[in-house]
Design a protein around this motif. Structure first.
Motif, short mmCIF file in Angstrom:
data_model
loop_
_atom_site.label_atom_id
_atom_site.label_comp_id
_atom_site.label_asym_id
_atom_site.label_seq_id
_atom_site.Cartn_x
_atom_site.Cartn_y
_atom_site.Cartn_z
N PRO A 265 -14.44 -58.62 -35.14
CA PRO A 265 -13.81 -57.43 -35.73
C PRO A 265 -13.43 -57.64 -37.20
N ILE A 266 -14.03 -56.83 -38.08
CA ILE A 266 -13.64 -56.85 -39.49
C ILE A 266 -13.40 -55.43 -39.99
N GLY A 267 -13.26 -54.49 -39.04
CA GLY A 267 -12.97 -53.10 -39.40
C GLY A 267 -11.48 -52.84 -39.46
N THR A 268 -11.12 -51.56 -39.45
CA THR A 268 -9.71 -51.19 -39.53
C THR A 268 -9.09 -50.88 -38.18
N GLY A 269 -9.84 -50.17 -37.30
CA GLY A 269 -9.25 -49.77 -36.03
C GLY A 269 -9.51 -50.75 -34.90
N ASN A 270 -10.80 -51.11 -34.71
CA ASN A 270 -11.20 -52.04 -33.66
C ASN A 270 -10.68 -51.63 -32.27
N ASP A 271 -10.84 -50.33 -31.96
CA ASP A 271 -10.36 -49.82 -30.67
C ASP A 271 -11.09 -50.43 -29.49
N PHE A 272 -12.39 -50.70 -29.65
CA PHE A 272 -13.16 -51.23 -28.52
C PHE A 272 -12.56 -52.53 -28.00
N LEU A 273 -12.20 -53.44 -28.88
CA LEU A 273 -11.70 -54.74 -28.45
C LEU A 273 -10.30 -54.67 -27.85
N LYS A 274 -9.56 -53.61 -28.10
CA LYS A 274 -8.24 -53.48 -27.49
C LYS A 274 -8.34 -53.48 -25.96
N ASN A 275 -9.51 -53.10 -25.43
CA ASN A 275 -9.70 -53.10 -23.98
C ASN A 275 -9.60 -54.49 -23.38
N PHE A 276 -9.77 -55.54 -24.20
CA PHE A 276 -9.76 -56.91 -23.71
C PHE A 276 -8.38 -57.54 -23.75
N GLY A 277 -7.36 -56.77 -24.10
CA GLY A 277 -5.99 -57.27 -24.06
C GLY A 277 -5.74 -58.45 -24.97
N ALA A 278 -5.08 -59.47 -24.45
CA ALA A 278 -4.66 -60.62 -25.25
C ALA A 278 -5.83 -61.41 -25.81
N ASP A 279 -7.01 -61.27 -25.24
CA ASP A 279 -8.16 -62.02 -25.73
C ASP A 279 -8.69 -61.50 -27.06
N ILE A 280 -8.15 -60.40 -27.54
CA ILE A 280 -8.68 -59.79 -28.76
C ILE A 280 -8.69 -60.78 -29.93
N GLU A 281 -7.70 -61.64 -30.03
CA GLU A 281 -7.64 -62.59 -31.15
C GLU A 281 -8.77 -63.61 -31.09
N LYS A 282 -9.24 -63.93 -29.89
CA LYS A 282 -10.30 -64.93 -29.75
C LYS A 282 -11.61 -64.44 -30.34
N PHE A 283 -11.78 -63.12 -30.45
CA PHE A 283 -13.02 -62.57 -31.00
C PHE A 283 -13.14 -62.78 -32.51
N GLN A 284 -12.10 -63.26 -33.15
CA GLN A 284 -12.15 -63.49 -34.58
C GLN A 284 -13.08 -64.64 -34.96
N ASP A 285 -13.37 -65.53 -34.02
CA ASP A 285 -14.14 -66.73 -34.33
C ASP A 285 -15.31 -66.87 -33.36
N ALA A 286 -16.52 -66.95 -33.88
CA ALA A 286 -17.71 -67.06 -33.05
C ALA A 286 -17.72 -68.33 -32.21
N GLU A 287 -16.95 -69.33 -32.58
CA GLU A 287 -16.86 -70.55 -31.79
C GLU A 287 -16.37 -70.25 -30.38
N CYS B 275 -13.10 -63.52 -20.35
CA CYS B 275 -12.60 -62.25 -20.90
C CYS B 275 -12.93 -61.10 -19.95
N ASP B 276 -12.11 -60.06 -20.02
CA ASP B 276 -12.23 -58.93 -19.09
C ASP B 276 -12.12 -57.62 -19.86
N PRO B 277 -13.17 -56.77 -19.86
CA PRO B 277 -13.09 -55.49 -20.57
C PRO B 277 -12.12 -54.52 -19.93
N ASN B 278 -11.57 -54.88 -18.77
CA ASN B 278 -10.59 -54.04 -18.09
C ASN B 278 -9.20 -54.68 -18.08
N ALA B 279 -8.95 -55.56 -19.02
CA ALA B 279 -7.70 -56.32 -19.02
C ALA B 279 -6.48 -55.43 -19.10
N THR B 280 -6.58 -54.30 -19.75
CA THR B 280 -5.41 -53.41 -19.91
C THR B 280 -5.45 -52.20 -18.98
#
Length: 312
Positions: free
Chosen positions: A90-112, A302-307
């Motif tokens: 995520p490098i946009g402003t809203g990033n609504d799609f990733l909010k579905n993954f709950g707390a894992d959203i921060e992990k998506f910042q790094d391809a590692e 990760c779970d797309p239904n986390a929330t």
């Protein structure tokens, strides 16, 4: 297997192209992966790149580097190709799609955290041949989204200013409900005044609105949300609970939510539709489930239904 980073250099407030290039280099050096970066140069460019990659038949993992628009384009490009899978940086402003993954959203910042994640298929919404990952909405919210883009292009308004201007014009400057003929899952068409109709696969849109917490992205059903004609005072009372996923606390005469696989809307004037934030106009809208059409990978577990919450 190839690992391709599709980068929208115009996403967000700051160009992060160099950071993504460094991320790809790190994967190549640490894990011996075949990595490349490709930049989009126009609207629709990410979809075209993703489609070309998928059509080769080679196994490919694509990292959509941008906001929700870029993510949606990549999903449209690879939908239906079993050899292609996607993730998001995520490098946009809203990033609504990733909010579905709950707390894992921060992990998506790094391809590692992403490159070796398990692949899972997720559903999409097909709307007049265009594919949507999260929420397809029609009516007041879509008109606001359309005008935010319009006002944001001017020299005087940007960001929150363009959003406030769009809300003011659409809420006070015109009728908030329109006459539509609506059919759900092939049922008898109903002609009435409607304020908003949405079909939900995910749970977030509009920068964090959370209208239907029951929606799940891989269960083979969608959630239909219908708001018929409401007065302006009624709308002001429902917008808070609506945005926080508390539709059950609202009177059924104002809002109804039910499972559905298809909604058809026709009108004698243009219907404004917003798909993952991108808007278009038509006189007929057909939204339907497109089941398990995109392969997605992310952080392990990760779970797309986390929330999501259980339906009642």
């Amino acid at each position: 297997m190839k690992h391709i980073f599709i980068i929208n250099p115009h996403a967000g407030k700051k160009d992060q192209t160099s950071r993504i290039y460094a991320m790809a280099d790190a994967l190549r050096e640490r894990h011996g992966l075949t990595c490349a970066c490709m930049l989009t140069d126009r609207p629709g460019g990410a979809a075209a790149i993703a489609r070309r990659l998928a059509e080769t038949g080679e196994d490919v993992r694509i990292y959509a580097c941008g906001g929700d628009g870029t993510v949606s384009e990549v999903a449209n490009g690879i939908a239906g190709f079993p050899n292609a899978a996607m993730s998001v940086i995520p490098i946009g402003t809203g990033n609504d799609f990733l909010k579905n993954f709950g707390a894992d959203i921060e992990k998506f910042q790094d391809a590692e955290n992403l490159w070796d994640g398990d692949v899972q298929p997720i559903d999409l919404i097909d709307c007049n041949g265009r594919l949507c990952l999260t929420i397809a909405c029609n009516g007041l919210d879509a008109r606001v989204a359309e005008d935010v883009h319009r006002y944001g292009k001017g020299p005087l308004l940007s960001g929150m200013g363009s959003y406030i201007a769009s809300v003011a014009v659409n809420f006070f400057g015109s009728a908030i409900s329109r006459v539509w003929t609506v059919s759900i899952d092939g049922g008898k068409p109903v002609t009435d005044r409607f304020t908003l109709i949405a079909l939900c696969n995910g749970r977030y849109y509009g920068g964090g609105f959370f209208p239907v917490p029951e929606a799940r992205m891989n269960d083979g059903v969608l959630q239909a949300l219908v708001i018929r004609k409401v007065t302006r005072p009624e709308f002001l009372r429902l917008i808070g609970p609506y945005s926080k996923g508390k539709h059950r606390e609202l009177p059924p005469r104002l809002i109804q939510v039910s499972e559905a696989k298809e909604i058809r809307i026709t009108a004698e004037e243009d219907i404004v539709t917003s798909l993952d934030g991108e808007c278009f106009r038509s006189r007929e809208v057909v939204m339907r489930l497109s089941e398990k059409q995109v392969n997605f990978f992310g952080p392990k577990g990760c779970d797309p239904n986390a929330t999501a919450v259980a339906a009642q």
